[in-house]
Design a protein around this motif. Structure first.
Motif, PDB file in Angstrom:
ATOM      1  N   PRO A 192       0.874  -1.204   0.073  1.00 34.72           N
ATOM      2  CA  PRO A 192       0.128  -0.030   0.036  1.00 34.72           C
ATOM      3  C   PRO A 192       0.853   1.426  -0.046  1.00 34.72           C
ATOM      4  N   VAL A 193       0.512   2.478  -0.512  1.00 36.33           N
ATOM      5  CA  VAL A 193       1.214   3.505  -0.633  1.00 36.33           C
ATOM      6  C   VAL A 193       1.339   4.463   0.561  1.00 36.33           C
ATOM      7  N   ALA A 194       2.518   4.528   0.944  1.00 35.93           N
ATOM      8  CA  ALA A 194       3.138   5.144   2.118  1.00 35.93           C
ATOM      9  C   ALA A 194       3.819   6.550   1.865  1.00 35.93           C
ATOM     10  N   TYR A 195       3.406   7.507   2.756  1.00 36.30           N
ATOM     11  CA  TYR A 195       3.986   8.894   2.250  1.00 36.30           C
ATOM     12  C   TYR A 195       4.920   9.376   3.139  1.00 36.30           C
ATOM     13  N   ARG A 196       5.624  10.348   2.834  1.00 41.65           N
ATOM     14  CA  ARG A 196       6.619  11.214   3.959  1.00 41.65           C
ATOM     15  C   ARG A 196       5.751  12.493   3.509  1.00 41.65           C
ATOM     16  N   ALA A 197       5.591  13.282   4.914  1.00 44.92           N
ATOM     17  CA  ALA A 197       4.737  14.322   4.924  1.00 44.92           C
ATOM     18  C   ALA A 197       5.761  15.433   5.016  1.00 44.92           C
ATOM     19  N   ILE A 198       5.589  16.223   3.648  1.00 43.90           N
ATOM     20  CA  ILE A 198       6.569  17.522   3.472  1.00 43.90           C
ATOM     21  C   ILE A 198       5.995  18.625   4.474  1.00 43.90           C
ATOM     22  N   THR A 199       6.988  19.234   4.978  1.00 40.36           N
ATOM     23  CA  THR A 199       6.345  20.208   6.268  1.00 40.36           C
ATOM     24  C   THR A 199       7.307  21.417   6.260  1.00 40.36           C
ATOM     25  N   LEU A 200       6.585  22.671   6.261  1.00 43.72           N
ATOM     26  CA  LEU A 200       7.161  23.676   6.739  1.00 43.72           C
ATOM     27  C   LEU A 200       7.141  23.997   8.002  1.00 43.72           C
ATOM     28  N   ILE A 201       8.359  24.450   8.792  1.00 45.62           N
ATOM     29  CA  ILE A 201       8.229  24.374  10.119  1.00 45.62           C
ATOM     30  C   ILE A 201       9.109  25.895  10.379  1.00 45.62           C
ATOM     31  N   ARG A 202       8.769  26.368  11.767  1.00 50.11           N
ATOM     32  CA  ARG A 202       9.433  27.541  12.119  1.00 50.11           C
ATOM     33  C   ARG A 202       9.457  27.297  13.570  1.00 50.11           C
ATOM     34  N   ARG A 203      10.319  28.322  14.216  1.00 52.63           N
ATOM     35  CA  ARG A 203      10.260  28.140  15.735  1.00 52.63           C
ATOM     36  C   ARG A 203       9.146  28.280  16.179  1.00 52.63           C
ATOM     37  N   ARG A 204       8.526  27.539  17.231  1.00 53.20           N
ATOM     38  CA  ARG A 204       7.272  27.852  17.882  1.00 53.20           C
ATOM     39  C   ARG A 204       7.053  28.918  18.425  1.00 53.20           C
ATOM     40  N   HIS A 205       5.721  29.580  18.439  1.00 52.00           N
ATOM     41  CA  HIS A 205       5.409  30.695  18.922  1.00 52.00           C
ATOM     42  C   HIS A 205       6.270  32.016  18.275  1.00 52.00           C
ATOM     43  N   ARG A 206       6.948  31.628  17.099  1.00 49.87           N
ATOM     44  CA  ARG A 206       7.615  32.864  16.582  1.00 49.87           C
ATOM     45  C   ARG A 206       7.091  33.446  15.203  1.00 49.87           C
ATOM     46  N   SER A 207       6.714  34.484  15.004  1.00 47.04           N
ATOM     47  CA  SER A 207       6.172  34.938  13.885  1.00 47.04           C
ATOM     48  C   SER A 207       7.211  35.235  12.653  1.00 47.04           C
ATOM     49  N   LEU A 208       6.612  35.041  11.534  1.00 47.45           N
ATOM     50  CA  LEU A 208       7.756  35.164  10.293  1.00 47.45           C
ATOM     51  C   LEU A 208       7.683  37.036   9.836  1.00 47.45           C
ATOM     52  N   SER A 209       8.753  37.107   9.368  1.00 49.08           N
ATOM     53  CA  SER A 209       8.669  38.499   8.852  1.00 49.08           C
ATOM     54  C   SER A 209       7.848  38.468   7.420  1.00 49.08           C
ATOM     55  N   PRO A 210       7.563  39.792   7.208  1.00 47.62           N
ATOM     56  CA  PRO A 210       6.555  39.776   5.867  1.00 47.62           C
ATOM     57  C   PRO A 210       7.176  39.132   4.758  1.00 47.62           C
ATOM     58  N   VAL A 211       8.519  39.439   4.569  1.00 44.45           N
ATOM     59  CA  VAL A 211       9.140  38.856   3.460  1.00 44.45           C
ATOM     60  C   VAL A 211       9.423  37.197   3.746  1.00 44.45           C
ATOM     61  N   ALA A 212       9.511  36.863   4.614  1.00 46.01           N
ATOM     62  CA  ALA A 212       9.591  35.464   4.860  1.00 46.01           C
ATOM     63  C   ALA A 212       8.176  34.582   4.847  1.00 46.01           C
ATOM     64  N   GLU A 213       7.011  35.585   5.261  1.00 43.26           N
ATOM     65  CA  GLU A 213       5.643  35.091   4.684  1.00 43.26           C
ATOM     66  C   GLU A 213       5.572  34.731   3.344  1.00 43.26           C
ATOM     67  N   LEU A 214       5.944  35.745   2.553  1.00 42.67           N
ATOM     68  CA  LEU A 214       5.900  35.586   1.205  1.00 42.67           C
ATOM     69  C   LEU A 214       6.591  34.459   0.511  1.00 42.67           C
ATOM     70  N   VAL A 215       7.533  34.011   1.060  1.00 44.87           N
ATOM     71  CA  VAL A 215       8.280  32.766   0.485  1.00 44.87           C
ATOM     72  C   VAL A 215       7.916  31.529   1.076  1.00 44.87           C
ATOM     73  N   TRP A 216       7.308  31.598   2.427  1.00 39.41           N
ATOM     74  CA  TRP A 216       6.509  30.586   2.643  1.00 39.41           C
ATOM     75  C   TRP A 216       5.347  30.378   2.135  1.00 39.41           C
ATOM     76  N   THR A 217       4.533  31.163   1.580  1.00 45.43           N
ATOM     77  CA  THR A 217       3.327  31.121   0.875  1.00 45.43           C
ATOM     78  C   THR A 217       3.723  30.606  -0.380  1.00 45.43           C
ATOM     79  N   ARG A 218       4.771  30.975  -1.297  1.00 48.09           N
ATOM     80  CA  ARG A 218       5.130  30.615  -2.533  1.00 48.09           C
ATOM     81  C   ARG A 218       5.648  29.211  -2.438  1.00 48.09           C
ATOM     82  N   ILE A 219       6.304  28.840  -1.439  1.00 54.58           N
ATOM     83  CA  ILE A 219       6.506  27.014  -1.434  1.00 54.58           C
ATOM     84  C   ILE A 219       5.329  26.431  -1.196  1.00 54.58           C
ATOM     85  N   ARG A 220       4.364  27.013  -0.368  1.00 53.50           N
ATOM     86  CA  ARG A 220       3.166  26.269  -0.393  1.00 53.50           C
ATOM     87  C   ARG A 220       2.352  26.064  -1.902  1.00 53.50           C
ATOM     88  N   GLU A 221       2.303  27.056  -2.446  1.00 53.69           N
ATOM     89  CA  GLU A 221       1.913  27.223  -3.860  1.00 53.69           C
ATOM     90  C   GLU A 221       2.602  26.302  -4.804  1.00 53.69           C
TER      91      GLU A 221
END
Length: 304
Positions: free
Chosen positions: A260-289
């Motif tokens: 049966p098909v087994a997967y690995r989960a590709i995951t974006l991770i950042r430090r817990r409870h730390r917000s990203l800068s606006p430019v880092a948010e742009l890149v995070w979103t682009r990777i998701r897309e």
């Protein structure tokens, strides 16, 4: 009319402070410069804006009307300019991303190219590292965020899974598995395996899958790089299990889906409870897309 912002700002300062010298000080201009701006504005409008005496300067009726109107307009203009400046700053700077090798090669090039096209003043600096180093880099703040295989200690990070990447079998063309459309995991029993070492995020998941299905297969070689594993398979040392994003394989090898098909989960991770800068948010979103586009156009296994 030829009216400048300097003239309007000088007029507002005098109207508010009722004094040319104090207005000049507030604007960091000389008093003659402020007087000249006001005189030029009055000449352009062909109306007197202030009644002057020895003690103070008082706006005329026209001056009071202009003061009220210009204050509203300038407040709105400053808000618009601040917003435009903010949007410009959001797309400028450097973003550091740590990614495991298969994702550095299989996902990040398209993302970096898209960012270079859409945000030319933004630099994406890729740190191509094994899973353990990606996690350490994110924890230590050496990078803005990471792209990894879902970590065992997921509670240590704020994370978002963006892609499920299936595991594939890799073997030589003369191997018995090459004639099958897909290969059941249980048929791997007793087969010599060439796998990535435990620095890889995928290795833990492969071991768990083999253990869950009670498959005993000797690991004859462990490598630090996927290409090394493929070369060992080419040499006839065994077969390998690899994520689909690590393809393509050399021409001498083929891949088959594992069932049966087994997967690995590709995951974006950042430090817990730390917000990203606006430019880092742009890149995070682009990777998701970029990952979403991969799911819409899945890769085919090599069969020829």
């Amino acid at each position: 009319m030829n009216i400048s912002l300097r003239q309007l700002r000088a007029f507002l300062a005098v109207a508010r402070l009722r004094h040319f010298r104090r207005a000049a000080e507030s604007l960091h201009l000389t008093q003659p410069a402020v007087s000249r701006h006001v005189a030029e504005l009055e000449a352009e409008l062909e109306v007197r804006l202030f009644d002057r005496n020895t003690r103070e300067v008082v706006p005329t009726e026209a001056g009071r009307y202009l003061q009220s109107a210009v204050e509203r307009v300038l407040d709105e203009l400053e808000g618009v300019l601040a917003h435009v400046h903010s949007e410009s700053e959001r797309q400028r700077g450097k973003v550091r991303v740590a990614a495991v090798p298969t994702l550095s090669a299989g996902l990040m090039p398209a993302c970096i190219a898209a960012c270079a096209r859409d945000y030319p003043e933004l630099t994406v600096q890729l740190h191509d590292q094994v899973q353990t180093l990606v996690l350490d880099s994110v924890r230590g703040g050496e990078v803005d965020f990471g792209l990894a295989i879902e970590p065992a200690d997921r509670e240590s990070f704020d994370s978002e899974t963006i892609l499920q990447d299936p595991f594939m079998l890799v073997c030589r063309r003369d191997h018995a598995f090459a004639s099958l459309p897909d290969v059941p995991w249980k048929q791997l029993k007793g087969q010599p395996l060439v796998l990535l070492d435990h620095a890889s995020g995928s290795r833990r998941l492969i071991d768990l899958q083999l253990a869950a299905l009670r498959i005993q297969a000797p690991v004859v070689q462990q490598t630090g790089h996927t290409l090394t594993a493929f070369r060992m398979v080419e040499a006839g040392l065994g077969i390998s299990i690899t994520p689909r994003l690590s393809l393509p394989v050399p021409e001498t090898l083929i891949t088959r889906p594992l069932t049966p098909v087994a997967y690995r989960a590709i995951t974006l991770i950042r430090r817990r409870h730390r917000s990203l800068s606006p430019v880092a948010e742009l890149v995070w979103t682009r990777i998701r897309e970029t990952a979403a586009q991969l799911t819409q156009t899945p890769r085919k296994s090599k069969t020829r």
